[in-house]
Design a protein around this motif. Structure first.
Motif, PDB file in Angstrom:
ATOM      1  N   THR A 110       1.190  -1.252  -0.279  1.00  0.00           N
ATOM      2  CA  THR A 110      -0.361   0.346  -0.103  1.00  0.00           C
ATOM      3  C   THR A 110       0.791   1.123  -0.418  1.00  0.00           C
ATOM      4  O   THR A 110       2.176   1.424   0.440  1.00  0.00           O
ATOM      5  CB  THR A 110      -0.824   0.096   1.456  1.00  0.00           C
ATOM      6  N   SER A 111       1.069   1.921  -0.521  1.00  0.00           N
ATOM      7  CA  SER A 111       1.428   3.583  -0.699  1.00  0.00           C
ATOM      8  C   SER A 111       0.651   4.431  -1.470  1.00  0.00           C
ATOM      9  O   SER A 111       0.113   4.541  -1.993  1.00  0.00           O
ATOM     10  CB  SER A 111       2.618   3.098  -2.099  1.00  0.00           C
TER      11      SER A 111
ATOM     12  N   THR B 208       1.971   8.062  -1.530  1.00  0.00           N
ATOM     13  CA  THR B 208       2.951   8.997  -2.404  1.00  0.00           C
ATOM     14  C   THR B 208       3.607   8.311  -3.353  1.00  0.00           C
ATOM     15  O   THR B 208       5.051   8.640  -4.478  1.00  0.00           O
ATOM     16  CB  THR B 208       3.585  10.332  -1.527  1.00  0.00           C
TER      17      THR B 208
ATOM     18  N   LYS C 124       5.303   1.787  -3.771  1.00  0.00           N
ATOM     19  CA  LYS C 124       5.118   1.253  -4.793  1.00  0.00           C
ATOM     20  C   LYS C 124       6.128   1.188  -5.632  1.00  0.00           C
ATOM     21  O   LYS C 124       6.126  -0.320  -6.258  1.00  0.00           O
ATOM     22  CB  LYS C 124       4.274   2.556  -5.901  1.00  0.00           C
TER      23      LYS C 124
ATOM     24  N   ALA D 150       5.653   4.420   6.808  1.00  0.00           N
ATOM     25  CA  ALA D 150       5.487   4.147   8.367  1.00  0.00           C
ATOM     26  C   ALA D 150       4.530   6.010   8.420  1.00  0.00           C
ATOM     27  O   ALA D 150       4.411   6.793   7.971  1.00  0.00           O
ATOM     28  CB  ALA D 150       7.120   4.795   8.511  1.00  0.00           C
TER      29      ALA D 150
ATOM     30  N   ALA E 209       3.339   8.418  11.772  1.00  0.00           N
ATOM     31  CA  ALA E 209       3.744   8.031  12.906  1.00  0.00           C
ATOM     32  C   ALA E 209       4.337   6.664  14.047  1.00  0.00           C
ATOM     33  O   ALA E 209       3.313   6.419  14.882  1.00  0.00           O
ATOM     34  CB  ALA E 209       2.172   8.560  13.593  1.00  0.00           C
ATOM     35  N   GLY E 210       5.549   6.343  14.181  1.00  0.00           N
ATOM     36  CA  GLY E 210       6.097   5.416  14.470  1.00  0.00           C
ATOM     37  C   GLY E 210       5.254   3.685  14.142  1.00  0.00           C
ATOM     38  O   GLY E 210       5.455   3.165  14.696  1.00  0.00           O
TER      39      GLY E 210
ATOM     40  N   VAL F  79       8.354   1.292   4.482  1.00  0.00           N
ATOM     41  CA  VAL F  79       9.282   2.557   4.014  1.00  0.00           C
ATOM     42  C   VAL F  79       8.748   3.671   4.970  1.00  0.00           C
ATOM     43  O   VAL F  79       7.647   4.381   5.106  1.00  0.00           O
ATOM     44  CB  VAL F  79       8.666   2.712   3.018  1.00  0.00           C
TER      45      VAL F  79
ATOM     46  N   ALA G 200      10.150   8.375   5.675  1.00  0.00           N
ATOM     47  CA  ALA G 200      11.453   8.833   5.580  1.00  0.00           C
ATOM     48  C   ALA G 200      12.175   9.643   6.054  1.00  0.00           C
ATOM     49  O   ALA G 200      12.818   9.812   5.259  1.00  0.00           O
ATOM     50  CB  ALA G 200      10.210  10.199   5.821  1.00  0.00           C
TER      51      ALA G 200
ATOM     52  N   TYR H 119      13.770  -2.940   6.619  1.00  0.00           N
ATOM     53  CA  TYR H 119      12.596  -1.059   6.731  1.00  0.00           C
ATOM     54  C   TYR H 119      13.946  -0.936   5.195  1.00  0.00           C
ATOM     55  O   TYR H 119      14.700  -0.918   4.763  1.00  0.00           O
ATOM     56  CB  TYR H 119      13.684  -0.626   7.879  1.00  0.00           C
TER      57      TYR H 119
ATOM     58  N   GLY I 268      12.503   6.097   2.049  1.00  0.00           N
ATOM     59  CA  GLY I 268      11.489   6.403   1.258  1.00  0.00           C
ATOM     60  C   GLY I 268      11.556   7.985   0.870  1.00  0.00           C
ATOM     61  O   GLY I 268      13.200   8.123  -0.486  1.00  0.00           O
TER      62      GLY I 268
ATOM     63  N   ILE J 124       9.816  12.278   1.152  1.00  0.00           N
ATOM     64  CA  ILE J 124       8.628  12.771   1.372  1.00  0.00           C
ATOM     65  C   ILE J 124       8.361  12.842   0.041  1.00  0.00           C
ATOM     66  O   ILE J 124       9.130  13.803  -0.701  1.00  0.00           O
ATOM     67  CB  ILE J 124       8.743  13.330   2.353  1.00  0.00           C
TER      68      ILE J 124
ATOM     69  N   MET K  71       1.033  13.880  -1.359  1.00  0.00           N
ATOM     70  CA  MET K  71      -0.015  13.232  -0.536  1.00  0.00           C
ATOM     71  C   MET K  71      -0.868  14.162  -0.353  1.00  0.00           C
ATOM     72  O   MET K  71      -1.700  15.610  -0.490  1.00  0.00           O
ATOM     73  CB  MET K  71       1.200  14.238   0.448  1.00  0.00           C
TER      74      MET K  71
ATOM     75  N   SER L  54      -3.076  14.692   6.160  1.00  0.00           N
ATOM     76  CA  SER L  54      -1.464  13.722   6.160  1.00  0.00           C
ATOM     77  C   SER L  54      -0.745  14.718   5.418  1.00  0.00           C
ATOM     78  O   SER L  54       0.717  15.042   6.412  1.00  0.00           O
ATOM     79  CB  SER L  54      -0.523  12.598   4.758  1.00  0.00           C
TER      80      SER L  54
ATOM     81  N   VAL M 154      -0.707  17.049   7.911  1.00  0.00           N
ATOM     82  CA  VAL M 154      -0.474  16.254   9.693  1.00  0.00           C
ATOM     83  C   VAL M 154       2.076  17.151   9.736  1.00  0.00           C
ATOM     84  O   VAL M 154       2.500  17.128  10.829  1.00  0.00           O
ATOM     85  CB  VAL M 154       0.134  14.797  10.097  1.00  0.00           C
ATOM     86  N   MET M 155       2.436  16.599   8.366  1.00  0.00           N
ATOM     87  CA  MET M 155       3.760  16.276   8.362  1.00  0.00           C
ATOM     88  C   MET M 155       4.307  18.001   8.634  1.00  0.00           C
ATOM     89  O   MET M 155       5.375  18.554   9.304  1.00  0.00           O
ATOM     90  CB  MET M 155       4.147  16.285   6.737  1.00  0.00           C
TER      91      MET M 155
END
Ligand SMILES: Cc1cc2nc3c(=O)[nH]c(=O)nc-3n(C[C@H](O)[C@H](O)[C@H](O)COP(=O)(O)O)c2cc1C
Length: 183
Positions: A8-9, A11, A15, A55, A57-58, A83, A85, A113, A116, A118, A123, A127, A130-131
């Motif tokens: 699942t991706s 941005t 993928k 990933a 928020a952890g 994956v 940032a 791991y 990837g 940003i 996005m 998202s 939040v970023m």
């Protein structure tokens, strides 16, 4: 080794890693949404199944489906690739990887791991908000270390630190002939 990569991706980074893996291993590729529509017989054709998510928020996005199904797939080679940032050598990555699966799941699933990046352009708005809040909090943190300041600066705009070399440990693990369990 007949291999399936489910991913699942949002941005595109996850993928891309999933595509690299499928190409390298001659495996099949399936978006999580399509995988969820398949009946369980479909998965019986595969000797190895990998799940890739990003990933947030952890935690690892949408890992629940795979982790539940994996309890029935213990006779297969199973891997999860995450994956994010953060660069691979960021100490937070180890902490993150420790929490992605339980000790019990670690007996039959191996976790990897892949750094990837940003991409603010791709996005979704929630998202992005939040970023931006996270970056601003990091920038304004009173006792921020030099590393944190540099990270905040970097994360303020899009960047791409993905590299095909990060799939190598996954390819090696899936390709191992003996089916000894992950540790
Ligand atoms: C709300 C949000 C939270 C995030 N949290 C983390 C995180 O905890 N650790 C990390 O390394 N990356 C984090 N990221 C960055 C994404 O994991 C990264 O951009 C990833 O490459 C996205 O993958 P994708 O392109 O497949 O969607 C976060 C991104 C968003 C939007």
């Amino acid at each position: 080794m007949k291999t399936l990569i489910i991913y699942t991706s949002q941005t595109g980074f996850t993928k891309r890693y999933a595509e690299w893996l499928a190409e390298k291993m001659g495996g099949d590729l399936l978006d999580l949404k399509d995988a969820q529509k398949k009946n369980m017989d479909f998965f019986e054709n595969y000797d190895a199944i990998c799940y890739g998510g990003w990933a947030m928020a952890g935690s690892l996005v949408k890992a629940k489906w795979f982790l539940e199904k994996a309890t029935n797939w213990k006779n297969k080679r199973l891997a999860v690739f995450c994956v994010g940032a953060s660069p691979n050598d960021n100490p937070d990555v180890d902490v993150f990887l420790q929490n992605v699966i339980t000790e019990e799941q670690r007996k039959y699933i191996k976790v990897f791991y892949c750094q990837g990046g940003i991409n603010y352009e791709k996005m979704k708005t929630p998202s992005r908000i939040v970023m931006k809040m996270f970056v601003s909090a990091l920038k304004n943190k009173k006792d921020a270390t030099e590393k944190e300041k540099a990270m905040a600066e970097k994360m303020a705009s899009s960047y791409d630190i993905s590299d095909i070399k990060y799939i190598e440990p996954i390819v090696m693990y899936i390709g191992e002939k003996d089916n000894e369990k992950a540790v």
